[in-house]
Scaffold this motif. Structure first.
Motif, PDB file in Angstrom:
ATOM      1  N   GLY A  62       0.846  -1.181   0.000  1.00 12.31           N
ATOM      2  CA  GLY A  62       0.000   0.000   0.000  1.00 12.31           C
ATOM      3  C   GLY A  62       0.879   1.227   0.000  1.00 12.31           C
ATOM      4  O   GLY A  62       1.868   1.282   0.741  1.00 12.31           O
ATOM      5  N   ARG A  63       0.561   2.188  -0.865  1.00  8.69           N
ATOM      6  CA  ARG A  63       1.370   3.416  -0.910  1.00  8.69           C
ATOM      7  C   ARG A  63       0.478   4.627  -0.674  1.00  8.69           C
ATOM      8  O   ARG A  63      -0.472   4.855  -1.432  1.00  8.69           O
ATOM      9  CB  ARG A  63       2.017   3.566  -2.292  1.00  8.69           C
ATOM     10  CG  ARG A  63       3.163   2.608  -2.523  1.00  8.69           C
ATOM     11  CD  ARG A  63       3.863   2.951  -3.819  1.00  8.69           C
ATOM     12  NE  ARG A  63       4.782   1.883  -4.192  1.00  8.69           N
ATOM     13  CZ  ARG A  63       5.169   1.647  -5.445  1.00  8.69           C
ATOM     14  NH1 ARG A  63       4.719   2.403  -6.431  1.00  8.69           N
ATOM     15  NH2 ARG A  63       6.017   0.676  -5.699  1.00  8.69           N
ATOM     16  N   GLY A  72      -4.116   7.123  -2.617  1.00 13.08           N
ATOM     17  CA  GLY A  72      -3.086   6.101  -2.524  1.00 13.08           C
ATOM     18  C   GLY A  72      -3.368   4.930  -3.437  1.00 13.08           C
ATOM     19  O   GLY A  72      -4.445   4.840  -4.040  1.00 13.08           O
ATOM     20  N   GLU A  73      -2.396   4.046  -3.539  1.00 10.99           N
ATOM     21  CA  GLU A  73      -2.607   2.900  -4.412  1.00 10.99           C
ATOM     22  C   GLU A  73      -2.196   1.592  -3.735  1.00 10.99           C
ATOM     23  O   GLU A  73      -1.381   1.574  -2.818  1.00 10.99           O
ATOM     24  CB  GLU A  73      -1.883   3.070  -5.744  1.00 10.99           C
ATOM     25  CG  GLU A  73      -0.389   3.252  -5.618  1.00 10.99           C
ATOM     26  CD  GLU A  73       0.270   3.314  -6.993  1.00 10.99           C
ATOM     27  OE1 GLU A  73      -0.406   3.056  -8.006  1.00 10.99           O
ATOM     28  OE2 GLU A  73       1.481   3.600  -7.048  1.00 10.99           O
ATOM     29  N   ILE A  74      -2.797   0.502  -4.215  1.00 11.65           N
ATOM     30  CA  ILE A  74      -2.496  -0.839  -3.720  1.00 11.65           C
ATOM     31  C   ILE A  74      -1.848  -1.614  -4.858  1.00 11.65           C
ATOM     32  O   ILE A  74      -2.324  -1.566  -5.996  1.00 11.65           O
ATOM     33  CB  ILE A  74      -3.781  -1.536  -3.254  1.00 11.65           C
ATOM     34  CG1 ILE A  74      -4.381  -0.769  -2.060  1.00 11.65           C
ATOM     35  CG2 ILE A  74      -3.504  -2.983  -2.856  1.00 11.65           C
ATOM     36  CD1 ILE A  74      -5.761  -1.232  -1.669  1.00 11.65           C
ATOM     37  N   LEU A  75      -0.733  -2.261  -4.565  1.00 10.42           N
ATOM     38  CA  LEU A  75      -0.052  -3.058  -5.580  1.00 10.42           C
ATOM     39  C   LEU A  75      -0.012  -4.517  -5.150  1.00 10.42           C
ATOM     40  O   LEU A  75       0.328  -4.822  -4.001  1.00 10.42           O
ATOM     41  CB  LEU A  75       1.377  -2.556  -5.800  1.00 10.42           C
ATOM     42  CG  LEU A  75       1.507  -1.132  -6.356  1.00 10.42           C
ATOM     43  CD1 LEU A  75       1.719  -0.153  -5.221  1.00 10.42           C
ATOM     44  CD2 LEU A  75       2.629  -1.061  -7.369  1.00 10.42           C
ATOM     45  N   GLU A  97      -4.017   7.952   7.191  1.00 10.48           N
ATOM     46  CA  GLU A  97      -3.550   9.062   6.379  1.00 10.48           C
ATOM     47  C   GLU A  97      -2.153   8.749   5.845  1.00 10.48           C
ATOM     48  O   GLU A  97      -1.244   8.473   6.616  1.00 10.48           O
ATOM     49  CB  GLU A  97      -3.518  10.343   7.219  1.00 10.48           C
ATOM     50  CG  GLU A  97      -3.168  11.549   6.373  1.00 10.48           C
ATOM     51  CD  GLU A  97      -3.507  12.842   7.081  1.00 10.48           C
ATOM     52  OE1 GLU A  97      -3.517  12.826   8.329  1.00 10.48           O
ATOM     53  OE2 GLU A  97      -3.760  13.847   6.395  1.00 10.48           O
ATOM     54  N   ASP A  98      -2.036   8.787   4.522  1.00 14.80           N
ATOM     55  CA  ASP A  98      -0.741   8.626   3.869  1.00 14.80           C
ATOM     56  C   ASP A  98       0.027   7.431   4.465  1.00 14.80           C
ATOM     57  O   ASP A  98       1.182   7.539   4.819  1.00 14.80           O
ATOM     58  CB  ASP A  98       0.060   9.923   4.024  1.00 14.80           C
ATOM     59  CG  ASP A  98       1.253   9.932   3.061  1.00 14.80           C
ATOM     60  OD1 ASP A  98       1.217   9.170   2.081  1.00 14.80           O
ATOM     61  OD2 ASP A  98       2.211  10.679   3.321  1.00 14.80           O
ATOM     62  N   SER A  99      -0.682   6.317   4.531  1.00 13.90           N
ATOM     63  CA  SER A  99      -0.107   5.170   5.215  1.00 13.90           C
ATOM     64  C   SER A  99       0.491   4.182   4.215  1.00 13.90           C
ATOM     65  O   SER A  99      -0.074   3.935   3.153  1.00 13.90           O
ATOM     66  CB  SER A  99      -1.209   4.476   6.025  1.00 13.90           C
ATOM     67  OG  SER A  99      -0.660   3.416   6.748  1.00 13.90           O
ATOM     68  N   ASN A 100       1.654   3.674   4.549  1.00 11.77           N
ATOM     69  CA  ASN A 100       2.311   2.682   3.707  1.00 11.77           C
ATOM     70  C   ASN A 100       2.218   1.308   4.342  1.00 11.77           C
ATOM     71  O   ASN A 100       2.034   1.177   5.555  1.00 11.77           O
ATOM     72  CB  ASN A 100       3.784   3.042   3.500  1.00 11.77           C
ATOM     73  CG  ASN A 100       3.928   4.326   2.720  1.00 11.77           C
ATOM     74  OD1 ASN A 100       3.140   4.606   1.816  1.00 11.77           O
ATOM     75  ND2 ASN A 100       4.903   5.136   3.094  1.00 11.77           N
ATOM     76  N   CYS A 102      -8.985  -1.719   3.710  1.00 11.80           N
ATOM     77  CA  CYS A 102      -8.585  -1.259   2.376  1.00 11.80           C
ATOM     78  C   CYS A 102      -7.877  -2.378   1.622  1.00 11.80           C
ATOM     79  O   CYS A 102      -8.083  -2.574   0.425  1.00 11.80           O
ATOM     80  CB  CYS A 102      -7.645  -0.054   2.472  1.00 11.80           C
ATOM     81  SG  CYS A 102      -8.484   1.460   2.970  1.00 11.80           S
ATOM     82  N   LEU A 103      -7.045  -3.129   2.343  1.00 10.88           N
ATOM     83  CA  LEU A 103      -6.237  -4.159   1.685  1.00 10.88           C
ATOM     84  C   LEU A 103      -7.055  -5.392   1.285  1.00 10.88           C
ATOM     85  O   LEU A 103      -6.698  -6.100   0.353  1.00 10.88           O
ATOM     86  CB  LEU A 103      -5.081  -4.595   2.593  1.00 10.88           C
ATOM     87  CG  LEU A 103      -4.028  -3.516   2.889  1.00 10.88           C
ATOM     88  CD1 LEU A 103      -3.057  -4.007   3.941  1.00 10.88           C
ATOM     89  CD2 LEU A 103      -3.284  -3.116   1.618  1.00 10.88           C
TER      90      LEU A 103
END
Lengths: 267, 368
Positions: free
Chosen positions: A15-16, A67-70, A29-32, A57-58
Motif C-alpha cells: 500500500g502506498r 493512494g494505491e495498492i499493488l 492518512e498517507d499510510s504505507n 482497504c487491503l
C-alpha cells in the motif's frame, strides 16, 4: 534477525500513501504497507490507530480515498472483498469467519460451491457434494486437522478452535497470494490458541504470506516475522521480534518511544 | 529513539515460546497436548448432538406416537376413510407450509400467505366464471397474482428494509382487502365453477388406490412439491444460499452471496406457492369463496415449528414441515374421534408448539 525476509524482494501486497476518511474523521492518512513473500507480518496498533481501516482497504472492504495498492508490483483496485478474493487474497474475519449452521464441507465452499458437470450444474445449479466433501477432507488433513471426524457435522457443534481451524483451512485452500487474519485467537482459550498459531505457521511454511492482526502481544511475538506498528492513522515502524522486545513494541505503539529509520522507524 | 541499552535481561523475553508460556501461565509441556481438540460428552450431550444432526427425528417420533395412540384409543381413527380425510385437510396447510418454511429458513416470517391464497383463488374464479376468460388463462393469471404478491413482500423486505413480520402484517391486510374488493364479496357456486371452469376444481378430483382410501389430486400435488423443494434446498446452490442467508447473513455477504437477491427469490417463490395453494383451495372447498381461510397463516407457522425448523433461521427441512402438518392433522382428527371438543385440539397444538420451540432452543445451544 535470521528469519526476517530480505528487504529487496518485491512485496506481495503493498500500500502506498493510503488515506481513508469518514466525513471529518481521518481513519488512515498517507499510510504505507508492505507484505513480503513467505512472511507472517503482524499488524498491531492501539484501538483507533487505524489498523482496522488499513486492513479493510487491503482486503477490499473499503476503497481508499487516496493512494494505491499493488499486488505483486501491479496496481490493483478492489471494489469489494469479492474482487480481492478473485485475485487470491483470502480473509479470515474475526467473528464472521464461518456460518455456524452449515457443515464443514459447506463452509469450506460457501459462496463458491462446486456444481455438477454438464447441464445439471450449469442450468439447474445442482451441487457436486461428493467433490466438495472429498476436497474439504483433503484440505483439512493436509493441515493436520482431521481430529474432526465428520465432514458433514455442523460447524456450531465444533469447539471455537476447530471452527477457526475450518476458517483457516478454507483461506489456505483458496488463497493463491495472501491470507489476512483478523484476530484469529481473540475468542479462544489458551490451548486452542496454540493450535491455531501452529496452523498459521503451517500455512506460512507452505509458502503463503500472512497478515495477522492481533492485540495479543505474546501471540504476535510467537509467530510474526515482522511487526507493522500503526499509530495515529499511519505506520510508525516495522520491527522484528528479534530486535525489539514486547515492551519496546508497546512503547512504540503508544507513542512512548520514537523509532529511528535505522531501527525500523518509518518517517 | 530505540536505545541500544537493551540489556541481556531482555534476551530471555525474545524466545517466543517462553514468552507465550510465561504470559499465559502455561507450562511448556502443554505444547504436546494441543494437537487435538478433544471434547468430552455426557449422554445428554450426545442426545443433543444426535437431535441436532437429525432434525427429523423428534417430529417423526411425535407423529408416530400420536398415530399409534389414537389408533389404539379410538377405533374409528385408523380407517382408510379417516386417513384420507386427514390428508385432504392437511393439503392447504402443507402447501403453505413449504412457502412458510422457505421464508423462516431465511430468518423471516410470512403472515400474508393465507391472504395471497385467498386473493389468487378469487381472481381465478372471477376471471373464469364472472368475466368468461379462458379458464386456463384465468388460472395462470391467478397464480401470477400470487407471484406478484410475493414479489411485493420481497421488495418491502429487501428494498425498504422492513422487518418481515411488519411487512407481511401489512400485506396480510392489503391482500385480504383486495381479495374482498375483487370478489365483490360474492361466492361462486360449485355448479357455476363446474360448468365454466372445471379445471379450477381439478385438485379436488379423487384417486382411489385402495377401497375407501381416497387421495385427492391436490394431495399428490402437494407431495410432489415437497419432493421438489427437498431437492432444491439440499442439492442446489440456491438452497445452499437460502440456508446461509438465514444462518448468518453477514458471513453470507462476505463470502460473496447476494443475500438481497436470495431473500427476494424466497418471497417470490413463497408467493408462487401461495398462488398454487389458491388453486388447491378451490378444489378443496369445491367453490370460490371470499371468506378468509381460517388460521391459514398461523397454522402454516405451527406446522413449520412443530416440524423442527428454527424460527431463528438457517436450520430446518421442508420434510419436517410435512410431518408437522400431519401432526396437527392427526391431533385434530384423533381428538374429535375420541369425542373431545375442538378447544382441546387447539390446546394440544399450542402445547406442541411450546415444546417444539423449547426443544429447538436447547438443540441450538449444541457445542456451547
Amino acid at each position: 534477525m535470521t528469519t526476517t525476509p530480505t528487504a529487496t524482494a518485491t512485496p506481495v501486497l503493498e500500500g502506498r500513501g493510503l488515506t481513508k476518511r469518514f466525513g471529518h474523521v481521518t481513519a488512515i492518512e498517507d499510510s504505507n504497507f508492505e507484505l513480503l513473500p513467505g512472511e507472517i507480518l503482524a499488524v498491531i496498533g492501539d484501538n483507533g490507530a487505524g489498523k482496522s481501516s488499513l486492513i479493510k482497504c487491503l482486503c477490499g472492504a473499503y476503497t481508499p480515498d487516496e493512494g494505491e495498492i499493488l499486488l505483486d508490483g501491479e496496481p490493483v483496485q478492489f471494489r469489494s472483498p469479492i474482487d480481492a478474493r478473485a485475485l487470491g487474497i483470502e480473509t479470515v474475519y474475526q467473528n464472521l469467519a464461518v456460518s455456524p449452521g452449515r457443515d464443514i464441507a459447506q463452509n469450506m465452499y460457501l459462496g463458491r460451491e462446486r456444481r455438477k458437470p454438464g447441464v445439471m450444474g450449469s442450468l439447474f445449479r445442482v451441487l457436486d457434494k461428493a467433490y466438495m466433501r472429498d476436497h474439504a477432507r483433503q484440505q483439512l488433513s493436509d493441515l493436520g486437522l482431521l481430529t474432526i471426524q465428520d465432514i458433514t457435522q455442523a460447524v456450531e457443534t465444533l469447539s471455537g478452535g476447530q471452527r477457526q481451524g475450518v476458517a483457516v483451512a478454507r483461506a489456505a485452500a483458496f488463497a493463491t497470494r495472501v491470507v489476512i487474519m483478523d484476530e484469529p485467537t481473540a475468542a479462544l482459550g489458551v490451548k486452542e490458541s496454540r493450535r491455531v498459531l501452529e496452523l498459521i505457521k503451517d500455512v506460512r511454511d507452505r509458502g503463503l504470506p500472512i497478515i495477522l492482526i492481533s492485540h495479543n502481544m505474546p501471540h504476535v511475538f510467537e509467530v510474526a516475522d515482522r511487526i507493522h506498528i500503526h499509530r495515529l492513522g499511519r505506520r510508525v515502524a516495522v520491527v522484528s521480534p528479534e530486535s525489539h522486545t514486547m515492551s519496546d513494541t508497546v512503547a512504540i505503539m503508544t507513542g512512548a518511544m520514537v523509532v529511528s529509520p535505522e531501527e525500523g522507524g518509518t518517517p | 529513539m530505540v536505545s541500544d541499552e537493551k540489556t541481556t535481561d531482555d534476551r530471555a523475553e525474545r524466545r517466543p515460546t517462553d514468552q507465550l508460556a510465561a504470559a499465559e501461565g502455561i507450562a511448556g509441556s502443554a505444547v504436546g497436548d494441543v494437537a487435538s481438540f478433544e471434547q468430552s460428552q455426557s449422554p445428554l450431550d450426545r442426545l443433543q448432538r444426535f437431535l441436532h444432526s437429525r432434525p427429523l427425528v423428534s417430529p417423526s417420533v411425535v407423529l408416530l406416537l400420536a398415530f399409534l395412540f389414537f389408533s389404539i384409543a379410538g377405533d374409528r381413527f385408523f380407517t382408510a376413510t379417516n386417513t384420507s380425510t386427514i390428508l385432504a385437510q392437511v393439503m392447504i396447510i402443507g402447501t403453505l407450509g413449504i412457502a412458510q418454511t422457505l421464508v423462516i429458513l431465511t430468518g423471516g416470517i410470512d403472515l400474508s400467505v393465507g391472504a395471497i391464497t385467498l386473493f389468487a383463488s378469487v381472481v381465478m374464479g372471477k376471471l373464469a366464471v364472472g368475466w368468461g376468460w379462458n379458464p386456463w388463462l384465468a388460472l395462470l393469471f391467478g397464480i401470477g397474482i400470487g407471484l406478484a404478491c410475493g414479489a411485493a413482500n420481497g421488495l418491502l423486505v429487501t428494498r425498504l428494509k422492513l422487518p418481515p413480520f411488519i411487512a407481511t402484517l401489512g400485506t396480510l391486510s392489503v391482500f385480504g382487502a383486495l381479495a374482498q374488493w375483487f370478489s365483490e364479496n360474492q361466492t361462486l357456486r360449485s355448479t357455476d365453477v363446474q360448468e365454466q371452469a372445471s379445471n379450477l376444481l381439478w385438485f379436488g378430483r379423487v384417486w382411489e388406490p385402495l377401497s375407501g382410501f381416497r387421495v385427492t389430486y391436490g394431495v399428490v400435488f402437494m407431495l410432489l412439491l415437497y419432493a421438489f423443494f427437498t431437492f432444491a434446498l439440499s442439492r442446489t446452490t440456491w438452497g445452499e444460499h437460502v440456508y446461509a442467508t438465514g444462518d448468518e447473513p453477514e458471513t453470507a455477504r462476505l463470502v460473496g452471496i447476494n443475500t438481497s437477491r436470495v431473500l427476494l427469490s424466497v418471497y417470490v417463490v413463497a408467493g408462487l406457492l401461495a398462488g398454487l395453494a389458491g388453486w388447491l383451495w378451490i378444489g378443496r372447498i369445491g367453490a370460490v369463496s371470499p371468506i378468509p381461510i381460517v388460521n391459514a397463516n398461523l397454522e402454516s407457522i405451527t406446522a413449520v415449528v412443530i416440524g423442527g425448523t428454527s424460527l431463528f433461521g438457517g436450520r430446518g427441512l421442508v420434510l419436517g414441515t410435512l410431518i408437522g402438518a400431519l401432526i396437527v392433522g392427526v391431533f385434530d382428527s384423533g381428538l374429535s374421534v375420541l369425542g373431545f371438543e375442538p378447544l382441546w385440539r387447539v390446546f394440544a397444538i399450542g402445547v406442541l408448539v411450546l415444546v417444539a420451540v423449547a426443544l429447538d432452543q436447547w438443540i441450538r445451544r449444541v457445542g456451547k
